[in-house]
Design a protein around this motif. Sequence first.
Motif, short mmCIF file in Angstrom:
data_model
loop_
_atom_site.label_atom_id
_atom_site.label_comp_id
_atom_site.label_asym_id
_atom_site.label_seq_id
_atom_site.Cartn_x
_atom_site.Cartn_y
_atom_site.Cartn_z
N SER A 180 -20.09 42.62 -4.62
CA SER A 180 -20.64 42.20 -3.33
C SER A 180 -21.63 43.20 -2.76
CB SER A 180 -19.49 41.98 -2.34
OG SER A 180 -18.79 43.19 -2.14
N ALA A 181 -21.82 44.31 -3.40
CA ALA A 181 -22.78 45.31 -2.94
C ALA A 181 -24.20 44.76 -3.10
CB ALA A 181 -22.63 46.59 -3.75
N VAL A 182 -25.15 45.34 -2.38
CA VAL A 182 -26.55 44.94 -2.51
C VAL A 182 -26.97 45.04 -3.97
CG1 VAL A 182 -28.91 45.49 -1.84
CG2 VAL A 182 -27.08 45.60 -0.14
N TRP A 189 -22.79 51.01 -14.26
CA TRP A 189 -22.23 52.32 -13.90
C TRP A 189 -23.31 53.21 -13.30
CZ3 TRP A 189 -20.79 56.53 -17.92
CH2 TRP A 189 -20.06 57.55 -17.31
N ARG A 190 -24.48 53.18 -13.88
CA ARG A 190 -25.60 54.00 -13.39
C ARG A 190 -25.92 53.67 -11.93
NH1 ARG A 190 -30.76 52.02 -15.77
NH2 ARG A 190 -30.23 50.44 -14.24
N ASP A 191 -25.72 52.42 -11.53
CA ASP A 191 -26.07 51.98 -10.19
C ASP A 191 -25.04 52.34 -9.12
OD1 ASP A 191 -28.43 50.96 -11.16
OD2 ASP A 191 -27.63 48.94 -11.42
N ALA A 192 -23.94 52.98 -9.50
CA ALA A 192 -22.89 53.30 -8.53
C ALA A 192 -23.39 54.36 -7.54
CB ALA A 192 -21.66 53.81 -9.26
#
Length: 174
Positions: free
Chosen positions: A113-115, A57-60
């Motif tokens: 699929s995001a980096v 979640w933090r990486d969104a």
Amino acid sequence: MESYLGVRASAWNGQRGALFRVHTSVADVYLSVSRSNYGNEERAVVEVDCARLLRLWRDAPRCEHAGLANLAILASGNPQTWRAHPRFELAAEGFSFGEHDPVPLAEVSCQASAVVPYVTFTDGVMRTLWLAAYAAKSFPVECGVHEAEALQRLAGSAGSRWRSVAELVPPQAA
């Protein structure tokens, strides 16, 4: 799924749903997901590891709840910070009704699929923070079936597998 208790009818509207029990440091709390008139095969439940979900979640990117996500990670040693949020008490009230009126599962979307893979919330941010604040190690969330495998791999509880809502709440026999 360790938290899955089975199918139960809601005490207040009779609607059938899958019932889950989650252990926290203050009490066992109850969540549910109900069968709808359509799309049950496209909805999935994944039992997630709390810490792994919070990291995703933090990486969104550009998340409307980014501040809460960072707060959840940065304050992981201090749940008092989460409890200070003005909406935190609403989650506490929701969980207070027990198994007779369980709260809905949080709804998330997993972008594998995001980096840098991440999750975002459609619904259930404060319920999730409440569970984290009270040391729930794992709990079920709802996502699309097309995201379930990735969410299971990235944040799923060890030894669990995702299941569709159709599997968890089969149609009622006529």
